[in-house]
Enzyme design. Structure first.
Site, PDB file in Angstrom:
ATOM      1  N   SER A  92      45.453  59.860  74.548  1.00 35.48           N
ATOM      2  CA  SER A  92      46.255  61.067  74.030  1.00 35.48           C
ATOM      3  C   SER A  92      45.720  62.140  74.918  1.00 35.48           C
ATOM      4  CB  SER A  92      46.788  60.579  72.782  1.00 35.48           C
ATOM      5  OG  SER A  92      46.766  62.111  71.669  1.00 35.48           O
ATOM      6  N   TYR A  94      44.229  59.139  64.019  1.00 36.61           N
ATOM      7  CA  TYR A  94      44.715  58.623  65.253  1.00 36.61           C
ATOM      8  C   TYR A  94      44.662  58.705  65.836  1.00 36.61           C
ATOM      9  CZ  TYR A  94      48.352  59.705  69.244  1.00 36.61           C
ATOM     10  OH  TYR A  94      49.669  59.464  70.647  1.00 36.61           O
TER      11      TYR A  94
END
Length: 331
Positions: A129, A154
């Site tokens: 990501s 995250y």
């Protein structure tokens, strides 16, 4: 070729599976169909894939190492694995951090161990990501930039997955490619993503939460461009490239897949307004914890090595998303 896709009922997973099936590959999909968002959307995605005789699905949690090993062991030599299963969402990681460690860290380990013990998997490509870049202010973000200061759990779990994969490439020569996705949107997208949230609010007459008072820029990347880059990466096995001169480095590569064209958030909202034919009710809010003001992908390496060339502007992509949204919800 046979490809195992983890997270096959997800947004990117379903889209990649459909493209692989269209080109003639066999696809085995796994997903736990969890309730992070409405499982009905996940099942609808799977229904599209189930129309293909070369698609097989099993409901499995990627953190279940024994179940993952069973599936991987059944793959023929020369297969590839596309590991897309993850607990997504920056803000939800503030509420349920355990889910991120379970899926993004333990899940990565389950896949790595299964692939290692199989011994005949050609390539493991996995989703990372743009969040790993944390609060970096140097633009655009390049794959070689410092990424040891995550500002959300995250992001920390996605960076942990990258490090684990590098380690397995180093220890066992396991060919792997990590793909850092930048703000993916398009038909069949997730309900927690901005395009979905904005379209739903505008069409229902509800206010839109606009964080940092709209002063944000994102490298919005249309799903078709992401799929093209992902399949190009999957087809290119690290260490097997023509003319490769890696000087003994582990067969592990990292690439950015982004539009390389950051857009102002308010411009993105404006495109959704036009596609919906309605004005948004804006509810200005401060920056959220764990969020970043701007993202932009340096795609020089992915263009050079993968032929990655994103073509879809938000003026083209947003109407396609809104058309799907209206059709899916019967609006």
């Amino acid at each position: 070729m046979t490809v195992l896709i983890t997270g096959a009922a997800g947004f990117i997973g379903m889209s990649c599976a459909a493209a692989l099936l269209a080109r003639g590959d066999e696809v085995v999909g796994i997903d736990n169909l969890n309730a992070y968002y409405d499982p009905a959307l996940k099942r609808a995605r799977l229904d599209r894939l189930a129309e293909h005789a070369r698609f097989r699905f099993e409901k499995i949690d990627v953190a279940d190492a024994a179940a993952v090993a069973r599936i991987v062991n059944g793959l023929p030599d020369g297969s590839a694995v596309l590991h897309l299963a993850a607990q997504a969402g920056v803000r939800y990681s503030l509420e349920n951090p355990g889910a991120y460690v379970e899926t993004n860290v333990r899940g990565q380990l389950s896949v790595l161990e299964a692939v290692r013990h199989h011994g005949g998997i050609r390539h493991l490509a996995y989703a990372s990501s743009s969040s790993v870049y944390g609060g970096n202010t140097k633009m655009p973000f390049a794959a070689g930039d410092r990424v040891d200061r995550p500002i959300s759990l995250y992001a920390a779990t996605k960076r942990s997955a990258e490090l684990m994969s590098w380690c397995y490439a180093h220890l066992y020569g396991l060919p792997q490619t990590g793909l850092r996705y930048f703000t993916v949107y398009g038909p069949w997208g997730r309900p927690d993503m901005s395009a979905f949230i904005f379209a739903r609010a505008i069409l229902s007459g509800a206010p839109i939460p606009v964080f940092n008072h709209g002063d944000m820029r994102r490298d919005f990347t249309f799903i078709d461009d992401i799929v093209a880059g992902t399949l190009a990466a999957l087809d290119r096995t690290p260490g097997m490239e023509t003319g490769s001169a890696d000087n003994g480095a582990p067969p592990h590569r990292l690439y950015n897949l982004g539009n390389n064209r950051p857009e102002h958030l308010m411009d993105f909202i404006g495109e959704i307004e036009k596609a919906c034919g309605r004005k948004a009710i804006l509810e200005m809010k401060p920056m959220q914890p764990g969020d970043v003001k701007e993202t932009c992908a340096d795609i020089e390496a992915s263009a050079r090595d993968l032929g990655f060339s994103p073509k879809t502007t938000i003026a083209e992509g947003v109407p396609r998303f809104v058309a799907w949204f209206r059709d899916y919800h019967g609006i």
